[in-house]
Design a protein around this motif. Structure first.
Motif, PDB file in Angstrom:
ATOM      1  N   PRO A   1     -41.873  -1.846   3.689  1.00 55.72           N
ATOM      2  CA  PRO A   1     -43.273  -1.502   3.438  1.00 55.72           C
ATOM      3  C   PRO A   1     -43.561  -1.703   1.952  1.00 55.72           C
ATOM      4  O   PRO A   1     -42.757  -1.325   1.107  1.00 55.72           O
ATOM      5  CB  PRO A   1     -43.378  -0.023   3.806  1.00 55.72           C
ATOM      6  N   HIS A   2     -44.683  -2.336   1.656  1.00 59.00           N
ATOM      7  CA  HIS A   2     -45.060  -2.501   0.247  1.00 59.00           C
ATOM      8  C   HIS A   2     -45.434  -1.125  -0.290  1.00 59.00           C
ATOM      9  O   HIS A   2     -46.327  -0.464   0.251  1.00 59.00           O
ATOM     10  CB  HIS A   2     -46.218  -3.476   0.093  1.00 59.00           C
ATOM     11  N   PRO A   3     -44.761  -0.658  -1.355  1.00 60.65           N
ATOM     12  CA  PRO A   3     -45.014   0.703  -1.848  1.00 60.65           C
ATOM     13  C   PRO A   3     -46.297   0.866  -2.656  1.00 60.65           C
ATOM     14  O   PRO A   3     -46.765   1.976  -2.850  1.00 60.65           O
ATOM     15  CB  PRO A   3     -43.792   0.993  -2.725  1.00 60.65           C
ATOM     16  N   GLY A   4     -46.869  -0.243  -3.091  1.00 62.13           N
ATOM     17  CA  GLY A   4     -48.086  -0.166  -3.904  1.00 62.13           C
ATOM     18  C   GLY A   4     -49.345  -0.213  -3.067  1.00 62.13           C
ATOM     19  O   GLY A   4     -49.303  -0.236  -1.834  1.00 62.13           O
ATOM     20  N   PRO A   5     -50.481  -0.244  -3.745  1.00 58.53           N
ATOM     21  CA  PRO A   5     -51.764  -0.302  -3.041  1.00 58.53           C
ATOM     22  C   PRO A   5     -51.949  -1.620  -2.288  1.00 58.53           C
ATOM     23  O   PRO A   5     -51.375  -2.645  -2.641  1.00 58.53           O
ATOM     24  CB  PRO A   5     -52.804  -0.170  -4.158  1.00 58.53           C
ATOM     25  N   VAL A   6     -52.765  -1.572  -1.246  1.00 57.96           N
ATOM     26  CA  VAL A   6     -53.082  -2.737  -0.427  1.00 57.96           C
ATOM     27  C   VAL A   6     -54.594  -2.845  -0.348  1.00 57.96           C
ATOM     28  O   VAL A   6     -55.295  -1.836  -0.212  1.00 57.96           O
ATOM     29  CB  VAL A   6     -52.475  -2.605   0.989  1.00 57.96           C
ATOM     30  N   GLY A   7     -55.086  -4.074  -0.437  1.00 58.94           N
ATOM     31  CA  GLY A   7     -56.525  -4.285  -0.370  1.00 58.94           C
ATOM     32  C   GLY A   7     -56.862  -5.633   0.225  1.00 58.94           C
ATOM     33  O   GLY A   7     -55.996  -6.367   0.713  1.00 58.94           O
ATOM     34  N   VAL A   8     -58.128  -5.952   0.145  1.00 60.50           N
ATOM     35  CA  VAL A   8     -58.645  -7.205   0.679  1.00 60.50           C
ATOM     36  C   VAL A   8     -59.667  -7.761  -0.299  1.00 60.50           C
ATOM     37  O   VAL A   8     -60.357  -7.014  -0.998  1.00 60.50           O
ATOM     38  CB  VAL A   8     -59.276  -6.986   2.071  1.00 60.50           C
TER      39      VAL A   8
END
Length: 178
Positions: free
Chosen positions: A128-135
């Protein structure tokens, strides 16, 4: 049992129908037209037994913005196995072939894992990517906190080095963005 890869453009209409039927059954009718659209336009892995499709997965190209770089990303979609064929290693065979494709064509692999699928991906080295996720949406960058923790990444040898605290912004698409 046969395992083959094919680009969407190489699949006949009947094969696309068989993929869609498998996905509808595997996801209990919760696989939308937009979900199916997301699985098209890239490479498919098809596992057949006795002429019947029993497992599928695809990888499509997406761009992911990370620390000012647009990363060519192989995004895994529509991994499914027929209920009566589960727990026999078929999803692992599909993922092995998808990872081979990602390793040859992309600098990063990514996917959105369901709770049911997370163990499969984690067991194969996806994290899992531990940082923020966006679009990168129609109105600019938008954070998607509901995708954090379920967005998994995999870096092939020689691939992109991610900053664990850095944000991943995925390109926009209709329906569920990730």
């Amino acid at each position: 049992m046969s395992v083959r890869t094919a680009h969407t453009a190489e699949l006949a209409a009947g094969e696309l129908r068989a993929i869609r039927e498998l996905l509808d059954a595997a996801f209990g009718g919760e696989f939308s037209d937009e979900d199916f659209e997301h699985a098209l336009g890239g490479m498919h892995v098809l596992v057949e037994r006795d002429g019947r499709l029993v497992a599928h997965g695809s990888v499509v190209q997406r761009r992911v913005l990370h620390r000012g770089r647009a990363l060519r990303t192989g995004y895994v979609e529509a991994v499914a196995v027929r209920a009566e064929s589960r727990r026999r290693g078929l999803a692992g065979r599909v993922m092995a072939e998808l990872e081979r494709i990602i390793g040859r064509a992309y600098v990063l692999g990514a996917l959105s894992a369901s709770e049911e699928g997370a163990a499969l991906y984690a067991g194969r080295g996806w994290c899992p990517h531990p940082g923020p996720v966006g679009v990168l949406g129609p109105h600019g960058p938008e954070r998607l906190p509901e995708e954090e923790g379920s967005t998994y990444v995999w870096t092939p040898p020689g691939g992109a080095v991610l900053d664990p605290a850095g944000r991943l912004d995925f390109d926009w698409r209709d329906g569920d963005v990730l």
